[in-house]
Design a protein around this motif. Sequence first.
Motif, PDB file in Angstrom:
ATOM      1  N   VAL A  51      71.437   8.323  45.191  1.00  0.00           N
ATOM      2  CA  VAL A  51      71.420   9.758  45.489  1.00  0.00           C
ATOM      3  C   VAL A  51      72.306  10.085  46.678  1.00  0.00           C
ATOM      4  CG1 VAL A  51      69.131  10.122  44.524  1.00  0.00           C
ATOM      5  CG2 VAL A  51      69.363   9.579  46.938  1.00  0.00           C
ATOM      6  N   GLN A  62      64.712  10.723  37.929  1.00  0.00           N
ATOM      7  CA  GLN A  62      65.572  11.373  38.911  1.00  0.00           C
ATOM      8  C   GLN A  62      65.945  12.712  38.323  1.00  0.00           C
ATOM      9  OE1 GLN A  62      66.683  10.368  41.948  1.00  0.00           O
ATOM     10  NE2 GLN A  62      66.335   8.155  42.010  1.00  0.00           N
ATOM     11  N   SER A 103      72.154  14.413  45.510  1.00  0.00           N
ATOM     12  CA  SER A 103      71.109  15.437  45.604  1.00  0.00           C
ATOM     13  C   SER A 103      70.196  15.478  44.386  1.00  0.00           C
ATOM     14  CB  SER A 103      71.706  16.822  45.867  1.00  0.00           C
ATOM     15  OG  SER A 103      72.426  17.268  44.732  1.00  0.00           O
ATOM     16  N   CYS A 104      69.784  14.314  43.951  1.00  0.00           N
ATOM     17  CA  CYS A 104      68.755  14.238  42.924  1.00  0.00           C
ATOM     18  C   CYS A 104      67.418  14.011  43.635  1.00  0.00           C
ATOM     19  CB  CYS A 104      69.006  13.091  41.963  1.00  0.00           C
ATOM     20  SG  CYS A 104      70.568  13.233  41.088  1.00  0.00           S
ATOM     21  N   THR A 105      66.366  14.313  42.913  1.00  0.00           N
ATOM     22  CA  THR A 105      65.040  14.133  43.487  1.00  0.00           C
ATOM     23  C   THR A 105      64.233  13.180  42.619  1.00  0.00           C
ATOM     24  OG1 THR A 105      65.190  16.471  44.000  1.00  0.00           O
ATOM     25  CG2 THR A 105      63.078  15.402  44.432  1.00  0.00           C
ATOM     26  N   CYS A 108      68.182  15.889  38.585  1.00  0.00           N
ATOM     27  CA  CYS A 108      69.410  16.347  39.229  1.00  0.00           C
ATOM     28  C   CYS A 108      69.744  17.696  38.603  1.00  0.00           C
ATOM     29  CB  CYS A 108      70.546  15.354  39.002  1.00  0.00           C
ATOM     30  SG  CYS A 108      70.035  13.630  39.198  1.00  0.00           S
TER      31      CYS A 108
END
Lengths: 141, 253
Positions: A81, A116, A104-106, A118
């Motif tokens: 990330v 993940q 900027s993935c969570t 995104c």
Amino acid sequence: MNRSIRRIQLLLAAALLLAGATAANAGHHNTRSSSRTSVNRNTNINHNRNTNVNVNSRRNVNIDVDVDHHHGCCYHDYHPVARATAVVATAAVIGSIVTSIPPSCTVVMVNGLTYQQCGNTWYQPQFVGTTTSYVVVAAPR
Amino acid sequence: MRRRPYEQRAGLIWALLLLTMLPAVASAQDVEAGATAALDRMGAYLRTLKAFQVTAETSRDVVLENGLKAQFSSTTDLLARLPDRLRADVAGDLSDRRYVYDGKEFTLLAERLNYYATVPAPPTIGALANALEERFDIELPLVDLFRWGSADGPRTPITLAVDLGASAVDGTTCTHYAFRQAGLDWQIWIQRGDYPLPRRLVLTTTTDEARPEFEARYEWNLAPSFNESAFVFEAPEGAHRIALAEVPAMQAK
């Protein structure tokens, strides 16, 4: 002698900078083969699975690089990330497999599974062999 | 005394005749019994070990599409208690991986990514090695150490076997052997004396003209101290469990 070493260092530094700037392109050190690592192995099983983004090119087995590294041979490990890559365009197709994901993935846990997220694209990290990759999946919730 | 021309010619013909016979003579001795016997002895000895720790410095060639050969290094620290406990840490240029097996479950951890996968596992290291290869395309680190001298596990016929004599590996006197099998030329250095351990291994993959190589140097500890927890996986803080992809059924022949 010293001078040439310095020149090489400069060149290396420049190359690294360049590589950093074009991280998206630096990734695919596609390999055509690698040495076996054991004598006693069942070679009748076809272990060459395609884990590459570009499924059209010939037998793209990436260097067995952890995606927590940057690309190929000379980068070192960061969580994916934190990395900039440009695989988003090809990655949105559900079922496609990528070796890295956009920044900027969570991390989202759904029913005990790791995803993940995104933006609108969801990736499911997996081990393929001992290499990590990401499958594009439908939103799990 | 000067030989006459026809005598010289006769000598030449004899020499040619002998030369044509040479390959036939050589092939009978292609597989030196002493070399394969040494391999068997090493395997038998390995199978007597109840527990061991081995540290291996390894290097592996990867051939890029353009033919360029790149070498990557790693260090493997492996602890095994036969028949059903294994832990291995592989720290390398490209990735760090931990393998943990407690006789019931197998876990693979990608340390830097902090991802891990756990799957149910068969009851022995040998069966685990086979299952991991067949189902998940995962080769246990230093897997040969568990397969030499063992009946379970794949075996490829050896077509060439040569004893190359004494050679020191990290100060230990060994005997150096070379073997050929389908797709692979390999060399092994076996410690001399009562503990015939492999000390060095070099594999040359012959299916690619670039002939990529793998090398391992082993440091042995035959009396390791450990406790049970070494073989029990504990997820590091913040680690996420992910899937372990099975080899697609179509690709397994």
